[in-house]
Design an enzyme around this catalytic site. Structure first.
Site, short mmCIF file in Angstrom:
data_model
loop_
_atom_site.label_atom_id
_atom_site.label_comp_id
_atom_site.label_asym_id
_atom_site.label_seq_id
_atom_site.Cartn_x
_atom_site.Cartn_y
_atom_site.Cartn_z
N ASN A 24 -13.95 -1.06 -5.69
CA ASN A 24 -14.53 -1.94 -6.43
C ASN A 24 -16.18 -1.50 -6.70
O ASN A 24 -16.67 -0.67 -6.03
CB ASN A 24 -14.89 -3.33 -5.44
CG ASN A 24 -15.57 -2.93 -4.14
OD1 ASN A 24 -16.65 -3.04 -3.99
ND2 ASN A 24 -14.72 -2.37 -3.04
N CYS A 35 -12.06 -15.19 -3.64
CA CYS A 35 -11.23 -14.22 -4.65
C CYS A 35 -10.76 -13.19 -3.46
O CYS A 35 -10.63 -13.33 -2.41
CB CYS A 35 -12.00 -13.50 -5.84
SG CYS A 35 -13.62 -12.67 -5.53
N CYS A 54 -6.38 -2.97 -8.69
CA CYS A 54 -5.07 -2.37 -8.63
C CYS A 54 -3.81 -3.20 -8.59
O CYS A 54 -2.73 -3.48 -8.65
CB CYS A 54 -4.87 -1.31 -7.56
SG CYS A 54 -5.88 0.00 -7.88
N ARG A 68 1.85 4.35 -2.52
CA ARG A 68 0.54 5.32 -2.99
C ARG A 68 -0.26 5.87 -1.83
O ARG A 68 -1.01 6.83 -2.19
CB ARG A 68 0.00 4.57 -4.06
CG ARG A 68 -1.18 3.52 -3.50
CD ARG A 68 -1.79 2.65 -4.63
NE ARG A 68 -2.81 1.79 -4.17
CZ ARG A 68 -2.22 0.60 -3.75
NH1 ARG A 68 -0.92 0.28 -3.63
NH2 ARG A 68 -2.91 -0.47 -3.22
N ASN A 106 0.82 -1.18 -0.15
CA ASN A 106 -0.03 -0.02 0.05
C ASN A 106 0.73 1.36 -0.19
O ASN A 106 0.49 2.38 -0.53
CB ASN A 106 -0.94 -0.14 1.24
CG ASN A 106 -1.83 -1.00 1.36
OD1 ASN A 106 -2.22 -1.52 2.36
ND2 ASN A 106 -2.24 -1.67 0.47
#
Length: 434
Positions: free
Chosen positions: A153, A380, A210, A95, A92
């Site tokens: 999402n 997932c 991402c 960014r 993370n």
């Protein structure tokens, strides 16, 4: 007679009245902090008093949240809520600049709140360490004047739009992926919303995260600061908000373009919140799901081996088979030991050839598709892909199929000991500090 002008291209007002009433007065410190923006033409102290009165909810404490919240604090927003259930990971930090190396393993909302307090301890920061869902969204939104959606999402984006519409408050939304970003405003009372632009979500297999597609770090700062600017415009009534307009930014070309859109006259009315994970997975009957906490308790003994698993033998009917439908690259970064890798693209391609092709896939070839084999649990990163994969398996004859609700992200929060991460650091802390 109304003094609100209308944009003939979008049908939305070009200018809107200020969103909130101002506080009676600013303190001397508030006035000094905001001195440079109070001097802006058309702004003044009254606009600053409106910012001090505003209550803004930010969805997501990641790339866009960690970029926009500091600017909202600096602008003098009186109350800022942040909702996120995730923890800080090493990948993370390139960014999500409000978090640091010492924050690894901490709840993102706590890390971001600490950063905000260092900027201005006078701003009230409310942390909601939870996942925004159809169950809690309306209650959370009820305490705020405006919502910023910086989620990653589509399920949360549709949820945010619908909850904002039902509560009657404006939504400022942004999205980023690879080298591109988008920003817009949805406010059904005055113009079009997210559903007018995107009536239906894309197919799960067409959506890159991402983690899969990558993202340019500075893009978060660019789009995050634009989100904060739109908030200021709506709260104060200064300028023309991006209502009915999407600003699209291309970082590689260093260029922007604008897409205008209007209300869809045939859009289905939003009257209630729905199951957005199911909606984004295709909308058919949902397969059975298992919550991360129950999953951790139920399967603490491990998973069945066999094809693609961690054991050499065949599947043990007494133990479940866990299927990871993410890409190999994302699986390599973080996984659940014992899971079999079966990317959704490969499963979709087999489904196009028929049930026999699905049953013949290497990760499934040793399983019995007649209800007598072991339970199958699909996961997932979040939900939509696993829901789609579970449906495909059911259609191929695997009756005992469930999906992990919230995906590996939810399991990382509920039972981090069950997740193996290759994002290691000598500074990593497994516990959450407060």
């Amino acid at each position: 007679m109304s003094d609100i002008s209308t944009d003939i291209t979008t049908g939305a007002p070009a200018r809107l009245p200020a969103l909130v009433d101002p506080v009676p007065a600013l303190s001397a410190e508030q006035r000094d902090r905001a001195a440079r923006q109070i001097r802006l033409p058309g702004f003044g102290e009254e606009a600053q008093r409106r910012l001090a009165a505003a209550r803004v909810l930010v969805i997501g404490a990641g790339g866009l949240g960690s970029a926009s919240v500091p600017y909202l604090v600096g602008a003098g927003i009186g109350t800022i809520g942040v909702v996120d259930d995730d923890v800080v990971e090493l990948s993370n930090l390139h960014r999500q600049i409000a978090h640091g190396t010492d924050d690894l393993g901490r709840a993102k909302v706590d890390s971001l709140a600490e950063t905000a307090a260092r900027l201005d301890p006078g701003v009230r920061i409310v942390t909601h360490r939870e996942r925004l869902t159809s169950v809690n969204a309306l209650d959370v939104f009820a305490d705020y004047d405006l919502v910023v959606d910086g989620s990653d999402n589509f399920a949360t984006r549709y949820l945010s739009n619908d909850a904002a519409q039902l509560t009657g408050i404006p939504l400022v939304w942004g999205s980023i992926l690879q080298f591109h970003g988008q920003v817009s405003v949805a406010w059904h009372e005055h113009g079009p919303g997210f559903r007018d632009l995107f009536p239906v979500p894309p197919a799960p297999e067409d959506v890159l995260s991402c983690g899969e597609g990558g993202v340019l770090p500075g893009l978060c700062g660019t789009i995050g600061s634009l989100l904060a600017t739109e908030v200021m415009k709506l709260v104060t009534g200064v300028g023309e908000p991006l209502l009915g307009r999407v600003l699209v930014y291309d970082a590689l070309a260093a260029g922007t373009r604008e897409i205008t859109y209007r209300r869809d006259p045939e859009a289905v009315a939003v009257t209630e919140l729905i199951d957005y994970e199911l909606f984004c997975a295709g909308g058919a009957t949902a397969p059975e799901g298992v919550d991360a906490g129950a999953f951790a308790r139920e399967y603490s003994g491990g998973f069945s081996g066999g094809a693609g698993g961690s054991d050499d033998g065949g599947p043990d009917p007494a133990r479940p088979v866990l299927i990871d439908v993410r890409t190999a690259e994302v699986h390599a970064q973080r996984s659940i030991p014992g899971a079999r890798l079966l990317p959704l693209d490969a499963l979709d391609a087999a489904a196009d050839q028929g049930p026999d092709a699905v049953r013949g896939l290497p990760a499934l070839a040793d399983l019995v598709a007649d209800g007598t084999g072991p339970d199958v649990v699909v996961h997932c990163e979040r939900d939509p892909r696993s829901i789609r994969a579970a449906r495909i398996l059911r259609e191929a004859g695997f009756d005992r199929v469930r999906y992990l609700r919230g995906g590996i992200r939810a399991l990382t929060t509920a039972a981090p000991e069950l997740v193996k991460s290759n994002e290691t650091s000598e500074h990593h802390r497994g516990e959450t500090r407060v």
